[in-house]
Write a protein that holds these residues in place. Structure first.
Motif, PDB file in Angstrom:
ATOM      1  N   THR A   3       0.838  -1.193   0.000  1.00 29.90           N
ATOM      2  CA  THR A   3       0.000   0.000   0.000  1.00 29.90           C
ATOM      3  C   THR A   3       0.871   1.241   0.000  1.00 29.90           C
ATOM      4  OG1 THR A   3      -1.802  -1.094   1.162  1.00 29.90           O
ATOM      5  CG2 THR A   3      -1.730   1.301   1.313  1.00 29.90           C
ATOM      6  N   HIS A   5       0.339   5.337   0.569  1.00 28.94           N
ATOM      7  CA  HIS A   5      -0.568   6.413   1.004  1.00 28.94           C
ATOM      8  C   HIS A   5       0.051   7.739   0.575  1.00 28.94           C
ATOM      9  CE1 HIS A   5      -2.569   8.708   4.567  1.00 28.94           C
ATOM     10  NE2 HIS A   5      -3.169   8.947   3.425  1.00 28.94           N
ATOM     11  N   ARG A  36      -4.923  -4.096   6.713  1.00 29.98           N
ATOM     12  CA  ARG A  36      -3.592  -3.516   6.943  1.00 29.98           C
ATOM     13  C   ARG A  36      -3.392  -3.546   8.448  1.00 29.98           C
ATOM     14  NH1 ARG A  36      -4.810   1.086   3.579  1.00 29.98           N
ATOM     15  NH2 ARG A  36      -4.950   2.248   5.506  1.00 29.98           N
ATOM     16  N   SER A  43      -4.128   4.357  10.010  1.00 30.18           N
ATOM     17  CA  SER A  43      -3.423   3.555   9.008  1.00 30.18           C
ATOM     18  C   SER A  43      -3.823   2.090   9.073  1.00 30.18           C
ATOM     19  CB  SER A  43      -1.918   3.696   9.196  1.00 30.18           C
ATOM     20  OG  SER A  43      -1.551   5.035   9.002  1.00 30.18           O
ATOM     21  N   THR A 125      -5.098   9.241  -3.395  1.00 37.32           N
ATOM     22  CA  THR A 125      -4.886   9.143  -1.954  1.00 37.32           C
ATOM     23  C   THR A 125      -4.203   7.832  -1.564  1.00 37.32           C
ATOM     24  OG1 THR A 125      -7.145   8.337  -1.683  1.00 37.32           O
ATOM     25  CG2 THR A 125      -6.770  10.694  -1.349  1.00 37.32           C
ATOM     26  N   TYR A 126      -4.613   6.739  -2.200  1.00 35.19           N
ATOM     27  CA  TYR A 126      -4.052   5.426  -1.895  1.00 35.19           C
ATOM     28  C   TYR A 126      -3.829   4.637  -3.176  1.00 35.19           C
ATOM     29  CZ  TYR A 126      -5.040   5.742   3.112  1.00 35.19           C
ATOM     30  OH  TYR A 126      -5.048   6.112   4.431  1.00 35.19           O
ATOM     31  N   GLU A 127      -2.847   3.756  -3.123  1.00 35.33           N
ATOM     32  CA  GLU A 127      -2.648   2.757  -4.165  1.00 35.33           C
ATOM     33  C   GLU A 127      -2.379   1.426  -3.473  1.00 35.33           C
ATOM     34  OE1 GLU A 127      -0.266   3.939  -7.769  1.00 35.33           O
ATOM     35  OE2 GLU A 127       0.403   5.473  -6.325  1.00 35.33           O
ATOM     36  N   HIS A 128      -2.938   0.363  -4.039  1.00 29.55           N
ATOM     37  CA  HIS A 128      -2.659  -0.993  -3.552  1.00 29.55           C
ATOM     38  C   HIS A 128      -2.123  -1.792  -4.736  1.00 29.55           C
ATOM     39  CE1 HIS A 128      -4.805  -0.114   0.135  1.00 29.55           C
ATOM     40  NE2 HIS A 128      -5.901   0.162  -0.550  1.00 29.55           N
TER      41      HIS A 128
END
Length: 135
Positions: A3, A5, A36, A43, A125-128
């Protein structure tokens, strides 16, 4: 999964986690679980998504809920070329776009974006980055 952020100041944080996908409700829906662990809130994430296909809209009704962080979102998801794109709103009232890209039999790249109004540009905002570890 790995992940990333993206923070407002331009810096990033990285974590590892897990995600699980499976058919539920006798094959009428897909449920996924995102974890997570072992991080200080917010988080830490323990959430689930329910995706139910609706042939009348040729798309999926999507409900996300993370009870730990009191975060929820409703979206409509559809295929766009080789990607899956989900559009909706989150519990803060922000517009959300979640995209599954680079989809293979063993991996995908998930990109979470938000914006406060139609005139704003999308902000990642986020990547997975997820990969299959068991068949």
């Amino acid at each position: 999964m790995d992940t990333i952020h993206h923070l407002d100041d331009g810096t990033i944080e990285k974590w590892d986690g897990e995600c699980y996908f499976g058919w539920v409700l006798q094959g009428r829906a897909i449920q996924d679980i995102w974890i997570r662990p072992k991080r200080p809130a917010p988080s830490t994430m323990y959430g689930t998504t329910l995706r139910i296909f609706d042939p009348e809209i040729d798309g999926w009704h999507i409900i996300w809920n993370d009870p730990l962080n009191r975060d929820q979102s409703r979206q409509i998801g559809r295929a766009e070329g080789k990607d899956i794109v989900q559009l909706g709103n989150d519990s803060r009232g922000l517009k959300t776009r979640w995209r599954f890209t680079e989809i293979t039999a063993n991996s995908f790249h998930w990109i979470g974006e938000e914006r406060s109004s139609e005139s704003d540009s999308w902000k990642i905002t986020y990547e997975h980055l997820a990969r299959r570890t068991k068949p």
